[in-house]
Write a protein that holds these residues in place. Sequence first.
Motif, short mmCIF file in Angstrom:
data_model
loop_
_atom_site.label_atom_id
_atom_site.label_comp_id
_atom_site.label_asym_id
_atom_site.label_seq_id
_atom_site.Cartn_x
_atom_site.Cartn_y
_atom_site.Cartn_z
N GLY A 45 2.84 39.96 54.65
CA GLY A 45 3.00 39.15 53.45
C GLY A 45 4.23 38.27 53.55
O GLY A 45 4.16 37.06 53.30
N VAL A 46 5.36 38.87 53.96
CA VAL A 46 6.59 38.09 54.07
C VAL A 46 6.45 37.01 55.13
O VAL A 46 6.85 35.85 54.94
N MET A 47 5.82 37.37 56.24
CA MET A 47 5.68 36.40 57.32
C MET A 47 4.81 35.22 56.87
O MET A 47 5.16 34.06 57.08
N LEU A 48 3.67 35.53 56.24
CA LEU A 48 2.77 34.47 55.82
C LEU A 48 3.43 33.59 54.77
O LEU A 48 3.38 32.35 54.85
N LEU A 49 4.06 34.23 53.80
CA LEU A 49 4.67 33.46 52.72
C LEU A 49 5.76 32.55 53.26
O LEU A 49 5.81 31.36 52.95
N SER A 50 6.62 33.08 54.12
CA SER A 50 7.73 32.24 54.58
C SER A 50 7.23 31.14 55.50
O SER A 50 7.74 30.01 55.44
N GLY A 52 4.23 29.79 55.33
CA GLY A 52 3.55 28.86 54.44
C GLY A 52 4.53 27.92 53.78
O GLY A 52 4.33 26.70 53.75
N LEU A 53 5.63 28.48 53.29
CA LEU A 53 6.65 27.66 52.64
C LEU A 53 7.27 26.69 53.65
O LEU A 53 7.54 25.52 53.32
N ILE A 55 5.89 25.33 56.29
CA ILE A 55 4.99 24.19 56.55
C ILE A 55 4.96 23.26 55.34
O ILE A 55 4.93 22.04 55.47
N LEU A 56 5.01 23.88 54.15
CA LEU A 56 5.00 23.09 52.92
C LEU A 56 6.17 22.09 52.91
O LEU A 56 6.00 20.91 52.60
N TYR A 58 7.84 21.04 55.53
CA TYR A 58 7.68 20.13 56.66
C TYR A 58 6.77 18.98 56.30
O TYR A 58 7.02 17.83 56.63
N SER B 317 0.73 30.77 51.85
CA SER B 317 1.65 31.20 50.79
C SER B 317 0.94 32.11 49.80
O SER B 317 1.47 33.15 49.40
N PHE B 366 11.08 36.16 63.37
CA PHE B 366 11.65 35.29 62.35
C PHE B 366 12.80 34.45 62.87
O PHE B 366 13.33 33.62 62.16
#
Lengths: 326, 392
Positions: A45-50, A52-53, A55-56, A58, B317, B366
Motif C-alpha cells: 500500500g505504501v509503495m503504491l501510494l508513494s 502513484g503520488l 508519477i502524479l 511528475y 494511489s 524506496f
Amino acid sequence: MNIELFKKLFEEGSISEESFEKVKNASRTTLFSLHWEVKTLLYLGVMLLSSGLGILIYKNIDTIGHQVILLIIAAISGGCFFYCLKNKKPFSKELIKSPNSFFDYILLLGCLSFLSFVGYLQFQYTVFGTNYGMATFIPMVALFYIAYEFDHLGILAMGITNLAIWMGVSVTPKQLLLNADFNSQTVIYTYLFLGLLLLLAAYLSVYFNFKKHFRFTYQHFGVHLSFISLLAGYFFYYDSAFSFLFMVALFALAFYIYKDAMKHQSFYFLLLVVIYTYIAISTLVVRGLFAMKDDASITLSFMYFIASAIGIIFLLINLNKKIKAV
Amino acid sequence: MIIYNNIWLANLLIREEAQKARKAEAISINEQKEIEDKHPVGFYSPNIFIRIGLFILTCIIVSFSIGLLMLMVSDTNVIDKWGFSFFVGILTYIALELMVRKSNHFKSGVDDALMWISGGLVLTAFIILQADVSNNFPYSRISFFLCLLALFYAVRFTDMLMTAIGLLALIATIFFVWKDLFSWGMATMPFLMMIVCSGIYFLSKRSIGKKASLYYTSCLYVVQIVSLLVLYLAGNYYVVQSLSPASEGIYNSAEPAPVPFGFFFWAWTILIPFIYLGLGIKNKDVIILRTGLILVAAAAFTFRNYYHLMPIEGALSIVGIILLGICYMVMKYLKTPKHGFTYEDLEDGNFMDKLKVESLIVSETFSGTQPQGENTRFGGGDFGGGGASGNF
C-alpha cells in the motif's frame, strides 16, 4: 502440534503430566496469525501510494494544478506525522517496540511524501537556490532525526542512503553492483570514507549504548561499502605499488570485522569477512601466478582455486563451531 | 528410496515439535533438552549463512575441477560430445552421494550445490543427445526427461525446489503432448490444465499427514502452491488469449482475437483469486490464502491490460489508499483475537527478524524516490519536460 507424538513422549517419561496437559490445551486453541499477510499488504500500500503520488507530480509539474498537488502531498505527510506523534511512545536510548506495524508504515509513508515534497519544492521554486548540497542535506538530517526519534530501522537505512546521495554516491548494494563506476579516484575515496564512517557509527552505537540495535544496519552498509571500495581501489591502482596498501588495509579491516563478528556472534558478518578476504587473497595469488609468465600458470591457478575452496569450506565449518562456543 | 537416515529424519520432526511446544511455553527447557537427548540427529545442517557460503565454495570447486578436466582433455575433442557432460554429471552425483552418506550433509549447501550441478550436467547431456538425433527440437521429450530427473532428486533428497521443477516439467510435458496429439489440442488446453492441476492439488492435499509422506511435507506444500498457481493461469484471460489457436500468426498484431467463451475466462480471472482467499480464511490454510493474495494482483494486472479505466498514477494511489485502509481495519478488528485469528506475530525471532530483512527491503525499494538526488550532484539530467528552470 502433534498430540500423538506428545502422548508418546509423555509415556516415555520425557515430559511431565502437567506439560502434556498444557500441550493439549495449546493445540486446541491454536491461533491463525495474519501478521505477515497484513505486513506485506501495508508495504504494498505504501509503495503504491508513494509511487502513484510521485508519477502524479511528475506528470503535472508544469500545469496549473501543481499547487494543489503540493498541498495534497504536504497534507498527507503532515497527517502521517501527526498520527505518529500522537501514538508514539516517549523517547528512550534503548529499543522501543513500535505500537504496531501500521504505525511503522504510516511513518514510512510520511517520510516518503516529505521527501517528495522537498524535492518538488526545490524543483519548482528552487527554495534552496542552486545550493544543491543543502537540498539533500536537510532531508538527510530529517530522516536521521526521525529514525532515532521513532526508532525505525527502515528510515535509518533510508537516511544512510540519503547521506550517500549527499556525499555524491549511491549506496544500496543493488545500485552498487549495477552502476559500478569505480573508475574515478574521488568515487572510491568517498565510498571508503562513507564505509568507515558507518562502521564507526556502528561501533559508537554500542559503545555509548545509544540505540544499540541500530548497529546491524550501520554495520551492514559499512562492511559492504568498505570492502568493495578497498577492492576497487586495489584494481584502480593495479599497476603501481600503491595498490598493495589497499590490500593491507583490507586485511586489517577484515581482522577487525572478524573480531567484532565473533564478539557479537554474527554468522552473517563472519561469512562476509570470509568471502571478501577470500576474494582479496585469490586476486593476489592469481596475480602472482600469472606474473610467472609460464604455461603452467593457468593449470596452477585452477588447482589453487580447487584446493583453496576446499580449505575455506573447512575453515567455515570450524569457525561456525567456534562462534557457537563463544 | 530416500537417502537420509530415517530415524534421524523422524527425530528431526520430533525436535521441531518440541521446539514449537517450547515456544508456546507448554514444556520447559529441561524437558526440551531431554527430548533432544533422547532423539539424536547426526545431520550436518548449519545455519543459512554458512549454508550460502558452502554453496558458493562448492560451486567454485566443481567448476574449477571441470575446467581442469577440460584443460587435460582439450586436445582430444570430446568436450562438446554429450558423453563428456554425462560423465562429469555422474561424477558429481557420486560425490553428492558420498557427501550425504559419509559426511551426513543434510541441506548444508554442499549437497545443494552438488545436486544442482549434477542435475544440470545430466540434463545438458540429454539435450545435446536429442539435438544430435533430430532437427526439430523435441520439447516434449526434454521436458519429460527433466520431469523424471527432478522428481528423482526430489524423492531422494526431499528437496523443495526440485519438486517445483519436476511438477512444472510434468505439466509442460502434458502441454506439449496434448498440443501435438490432436488438432483441437490447443482449443481444449485450458480445460485439460484445469483438470490436471486441480487433480494434483487435491492429491497432494490428501497425502499430507499420511505416514508414507511424512518426510515430504514441505515438498507437498510446494506441490500445492505450484498447482494452485497453474490452475489459475490455465484460465487466466490473458494467458488463454496468448495461447489460443485463433491468435496464432497474428500474435504480435495490435488487436488480438477475442477468445471463445470469453465470459467464462473473465469470470475465472477475476473470481478465482477471491475464491482462494475465501477458502484460505475459511479453512485457515496459509498456502491457499497467500496464493490468493498474489493472484489478486495478477487479476488486477490482467484487467488493466485490457481496460484502462483511469491513468496509472491515479490507480496506484487509490489502490494504495484502499490497501492501507484494509490493513487498518483488519488490525483494528483483530486487536483481540477473534474467530481463531490474530494479528500478533506468533513466531518470534525468526530468520527474517534476525537479518532485519524488512528494513533492508525498504531501503532497497524506496531509496530511488528522491528525484533531486542524482540531478543535483551530477547535473545534466533533463528532468520532467516543460518545467525545467534553466538551472539544470
